[in-house]
Design a protein around this motif. Sequence first.
Motif, PDB file in Angstrom:
ATOM      1  N   MET A   8      25.099  53.903  17.498  1.00 48.44           N
ATOM      2  CA  MET A   8      24.989  53.344  19.038  1.00 48.44           C
ATOM      3  C   MET A   8      25.612  55.270  19.336  1.00 48.44           C
ATOM      4  N   LYS A   9      26.224  55.793  18.751  1.00 43.88           N
ATOM      5  CA  LYS A   9      27.216  56.966  19.432  1.00 43.88           C
ATOM      6  C   LYS A   9      26.032  57.740  19.361  1.00 43.88           C
ATOM      7  N   ASN A  10      25.642  57.606  18.686  1.00 40.64           N
ATOM      8  CA  ASN A  10      23.935  58.960  18.242  1.00 40.64           C
ATOM      9  C   ASN A  10      23.134  58.936  19.448  1.00 40.64           C
ATOM     10  N   LYS A  11      22.946  57.538  19.801  1.00 41.37           N
ATOM     11  CA  LYS A  11      21.834  57.286  20.981  1.00 41.37           C
ATOM     12  C   LYS A  11      22.752  58.283  22.630  1.00 41.37           C
ATOM     13  N   LEU A  12      23.824  58.272  22.496  1.00 32.72           N
ATOM     14  CA  LEU A  12      24.553  58.330  23.963  1.00 32.72           C
ATOM     15  C   LEU A  12      24.784  60.278  23.619  1.00 32.72           C
ATOM     16  N   ASP A  13      24.522  60.736  22.055  1.00 30.10           N
ATOM     17  CA  ASP A  13      24.973  61.654  22.037  1.00 30.10           C
ATOM     18  C   ASP A  13      23.496  62.730  22.844  1.00 30.10           C
ATOM     19  N   HIS A  14      22.923  62.292  22.562  1.00 25.91           N
ATOM     20  CA  HIS A  14      21.252  62.812  23.285  1.00 25.91           C
ATOM     21  C   HIS A  14      21.311  62.639  24.158  1.00 25.91           C
ATOM     22  N   ILE A  15      21.932  61.508  24.482  1.00 27.43           N
ATOM     23  CA  ILE A  15      21.762  61.144  26.113  1.00 27.43           C
ATOM     24  C   ILE A  15      22.362  62.306  27.180  1.00 27.43           C
ATOM     25  N   GLN A  16      23.977  62.731  26.484  1.00 33.48           N
ATOM     26  CA  GLN A  16      24.359  62.981  26.669  1.00 33.48           C
ATOM     27  C   GLN A  16      24.049  64.482  26.864  1.00 33.48           C
ATOM     28  N   LYS A  17      23.323  64.978  25.603  1.00 34.65           N
ATOM     29  CA  LYS A  17      22.585  66.722  25.884  1.00 34.65           C
ATOM     30  C   LYS A  17      21.822  66.241  26.671  1.00 34.65           C
ATOM     31  N   LYS A  18      20.718  65.846  27.326  1.00 35.92           N
ATOM     32  CA  LYS A  18      19.751  65.643  27.976  1.00 35.92           C
ATOM     33  C   LYS A  18      20.374  65.844  29.730  1.00 35.92           C
ATOM     34  N   ILE A  19      21.329  65.194  29.736  1.00 35.11           N
ATOM     35  CA  ILE A  19      22.433  65.051  30.811  1.00 35.11           C
ATOM     36  C   ILE A  19      22.835  66.730  31.214  1.00 35.11           C
ATOM     37  N   GLN A  48       8.547  54.464  29.115  1.00 40.16           N
ATOM     38  CA  GLN A  48       8.231  54.275  27.471  1.00 40.16           C
ATOM     39  C   GLN A  48      10.213  54.285  27.342  1.00 40.16           C
ATOM     40  N   GLU A  49      10.699  53.624  26.485  1.00 37.85           N
ATOM     41  CA  GLU A  49      12.292  53.530  25.943  1.00 37.85           C
ATOM     42  C   GLU A  49      11.927  54.590  25.189  1.00 37.85           C
ATOM     43  N   LYS A  50      13.501  55.861  25.272  1.00 39.55           N
ATOM     44  CA  LYS A  50      13.133  56.722  24.352  1.00 39.55           C
ATOM     45  C   LYS A  50      14.328  56.532  23.457  1.00 39.55           C
ATOM     46  N   TYR A  51      15.778  55.766  24.879  1.00 41.14           N
ATOM     47  CA  TYR A  51      17.463  55.507  24.019  1.00 41.14           C
ATOM     48  C   TYR A  51      17.860  55.027  25.104  1.00 41.14           C
ATOM     49  N   ILE A  52      18.910  54.034  24.455  1.00 41.50           N
ATOM     50  CA  ILE A  52      19.652  53.493  25.604  1.00 41.50           C
ATOM     51  C   ILE A  52      21.227  53.521  24.989  1.00 41.50           C
ATOM     52  N   TYR A  53      21.730  53.509  25.745  1.00 40.64           N
ATOM     53  CA  TYR A  53      23.040  53.061  25.050  1.00 40.64           C
ATOM     54  C   TYR A  53      23.833  52.167  26.681  1.00 40.64           C
ATOM     55  N   ASP A  54      24.677  51.132  25.448  1.00 37.53           N
ATOM     56  CA  ASP A  54      25.626  50.679  26.773  1.00 37.53           C
ATOM     57  C   ASP A  54      27.019  49.830  26.066  1.00 37.53           C
ATOM     58  N   SER A  55      27.903  50.175  26.485  1.00 33.87           N
ATOM     59  CA  SER A  55      29.310  50.557  26.267  1.00 33.87           C
ATOM     60  C   SER A  55      30.111  48.848  26.214  1.00 33.87           C
ATOM     61  N   LEU A  56      29.171  48.481  26.876  1.00 35.41           N
ATOM     62  CA  LEU A  56      29.420  46.845  27.022  1.00 35.41           C
ATOM     63  C   LEU A  56      29.053  46.153  25.564  1.00 35.41           C
ATOM     64  N   PRO A  57      29.920  45.041  24.928  1.00 36.42           N
ATOM     65  CA  PRO A  57      29.697  44.775  23.822  1.00 36.42           C
ATOM     66  C   PRO A  57      28.666  43.274  24.074  1.00 36.42           C
ATOM     67  N   ASP A  58      27.287  42.364  23.391  1.00 40.48           N
ATOM     68  CA  ASP A  58      26.820  41.995  23.553  1.00 40.48           C
ATOM     69  C   ASP A  58      27.564  40.851  23.382  1.00 40.48           C
ATOM     70  N   GLU A  59      26.867  39.429  24.861  1.00 41.66           N
ATOM     71  CA  GLU A  59      26.837  38.429  25.100  1.00 41.66           C
ATOM     72  C   GLU A  59      26.498  37.638  24.506  1.00 41.66           C
ATOM     73  N   GLU A  60      26.599  36.661  23.323  1.00 42.50           N
ATOM     74  CA  GLU A  60      26.351  35.700  22.870  1.00 42.50           C
ATOM     75  C   GLU A  60      25.975  34.896  23.823  1.00 42.50           C
ATOM     76  N   LEU A  61      24.644  34.507  23.471  1.00 37.97           N
ATOM     77  CA  LEU A  61      24.219  33.130  24.206  1.00 37.97           C
ATOM     78  C   LEU A  61      23.810  31.864  24.220  1.00 37.97           C
ATOM     79  N   GLU A  62      24.510  31.176  24.402  1.00 36.73           N
ATOM     80  CA  GLU A  62      24.597  29.501  23.939  1.00 36.73           C
ATOM     81  C   GLU A  62      23.535  29.101  24.250  1.00 36.73           C
ATOM     82  N   LEU A  63      22.951  28.051  23.176  1.00 36.36           N
ATOM     83  CA  LEU A  63      21.996  27.203  23.492  1.00 36.36           C
ATOM     84  C   LEU A  63      22.276  26.616  24.466  1.00 36.36           C
TER      85      LEU A  63
END
Length: 126
Positions: A1-12, A109-124
Amino acid sequence: MKNKLDHIQKKINDIQVGLLRFRDNDEQVSLQVKAKSEEDSVNCIITGNGDLNKLTNRSVNLVQKCENDYLYISGQLEEKTGNKKMLSFKIIRACWFRRKSKGTLSWLQEKYIYDSLPDEELELAS
């Protein structure tokens, strides 16, 4: 996950310029900024006219474009610095898309996606 953010930050940092957007009284406001990313934040210097007083405790979006690359960064403003033209926001979500095309058809086309929020589990559904 951190690696994706590093790529995005370099592009910023490579693109630097962008539009900082936020909502104010149901109105979309855009400010032209120069952006630089450090750690998990983005520092922005407003290059045009803009009222920083409207930006207290707001969610903001930074939009950048360079050739076929598009960046969309969402964040929450951090405390203001003493500089009236500079602000900083914590990156919550960052997306890097590349425009692709074939003939008259084009898409992002998606290249990198970074999300700092934890994934919420979906309930059935029962």
